[in-house]
Design an enzyme around this catalytic site. Structure first.
Site, short mmCIF file in Angstrom:
data_model
loop_
_atom_site.label_atom_id
_atom_site.label_comp_id
_atom_site.label_asym_id
_atom_site.label_seq_id
_atom_site.Cartn_x
_atom_site.Cartn_y
_atom_site.Cartn_z
N HIS A 85 -52.12 -129.40 7.39
CA HIS A 85 -51.23 -129.18 6.20
C HIS A 85 -49.63 -129.43 6.33
CE1 HIS A 85 -54.54 -127.43 4.37
NE2 HIS A 85 -54.58 -126.13 5.07
N ARG A 98 -51.12 -125.44 -0.04
CA ARG A 98 -51.65 -125.57 -1.42
C ARG A 98 -51.52 -126.78 -2.14
NH1 ARG A 98 -50.79 -120.04 -4.73
NH2 ARG A 98 -52.31 -121.33 -6.31
N PRO A 114 -41.59 -120.38 -2.27
CA PRO A 114 -40.17 -120.10 -2.28
C PRO A 114 -39.31 -120.07 -3.71
CG PRO A 114 -41.14 -122.29 -1.68
CD PRO A 114 -41.99 -121.49 -2.42
N GLU A 115 -38.47 -119.28 -3.92
CA GLU A 115 -37.75 -119.11 -4.84
C GLU A 115 -36.37 -119.94 -4.69
OE1 GLU A 115 -37.85 -115.68 -7.47
OE2 GLU A 115 -39.75 -115.27 -6.95
#
Length: 270
Positions: free
Chosen positions: A90, A109, A2-3
């Site tokens: 996750h 991650r 995400p930006e």
DNA sequence: ATAATAACCTGAGGGC
DNA sequence: TGCCCTCAGGTTATTA
């Protein structure tokens, strides 16, 4: 992943479900993120969420006694589900609300972060040094002109530096440089005032358009409602290396700049 | 002081 | 199938 546009999309998605809601529980299933999750984030229990703000790519969840600072890292996303929804692999954190909604923080991650502070979050070490918000008036041609002046770095590296401007990542840096017709390899110090002006405009434009489209979904970004963002269709260069430039039809170049994949048109961008 | 790099992780995809 | 390699939307800490 995400930006800034994706973080803003997430903020707009979760805010209506969270603000003015009481937190019934905070469940930490995996505390080992980029930094260990601050255990005292469980102080949110019993409190009402006052507001959800964004600073760069950080989300700020304000309550009476403190603020949760959340970063999605490379692969994080947030979803609102019913609190009886089974956890997925996750799903590291759940913030359970009195309404029976549950905010799930999912991050394969684990480059994301969840911290709790009782001070002004904007003064937190991670946020204090951030540059201006790209969509604010503080980010303008004069400011960028000052920043590029004398810098020996490439212009793409410079605009991706969060201390210069907050929240411009690899996708939108590439897109903005294409819109501004600037070669990403160009030394920042060689950008003139007109280039600074065009680049500021391009960054603002591409971020605004991406927010409007609900962000960019490359593989796994979903809004908090589980829907993808639609800006991928608008990408001019990112992910298009080897394909024809939409403007001049020449083949787009793909190089590595600062260990980041970089696509540009060597005819349109100088 | 400025700038490159190594590091934190998992998963997907390609080559063999 | 499976093993090994490379790569991925980010950012800090370390090294040069």
């Amino acid at each position: 992943m995400p930006e800034l546009p994706e973080v803003e999309t997430s903020r707009r998605g979760i805010a209506p479900k969270l603000v003015n809601q009481q937190v019934r529980d905070v469940i930490i299933r995996q505390p080992a993120l980029r930094w260990p999750i601050t255990p005292s984030v469980t102080d949110l229990r019993g409190q009402t969420i006052d507001s959800i703000q964004r600073r760069g790519k950080y989300l700020l969840i304000y309550a009476a006694t403190g603020c949760a600072i959340l970063h999605l890292g490379m692969s994080g996303h947030l979803r609102i589900v019913s609190s009886d929804t089974p956890f997925k692999k996750h799903d590291h954190v759940a913030i359970v609300l009195a309404s029976n909604d549950s905010l799930r923080f999912h991050d394969p991650r684990r480059f994301g972060a969840l911290l709790w502070t009782t001070d002004d979050p904007l003064c937190h070490p991670l946020l204090a040094r951030l540059g201006p918000e790209p969509l604010s008036r503080a980010f303008n041609a004069d400011y960028l002109w000052q920043q590029v002046n004398h810098s020996r770095r490439t212009i793409k590296t410079l605009i991706m530096d969060g201390t210069v401007v907050a929240g411009v990542g690899n996708i939108y840096a590439a897109e903005a440089l294409f819109l501004a017709s600037i070669d990403p390899r160009k030394t920042a110090g060689n950008i003139d005032s007109d280039g600074s002006r065009k680049l500021v405009q391009a960054i603002k434009h591409v971020l605004k358009q991406a927010i409007k489209a609900g962000g960019t979904t490359l593989k796994d970004f979903l809004g908090s409602d589980g829907k993808p963002g639609y800006f991928k269709q608008s990408l001019q260069v990112y992910g298009r290396g080897g394909n024809p430039c939409f403007q001049c039809r020449n083949t787009l170049n793909e190089i590595r700049l600062n260990q980041r994949n970089t696509v540009f048109c060597s005819y349109c961008q100088r």
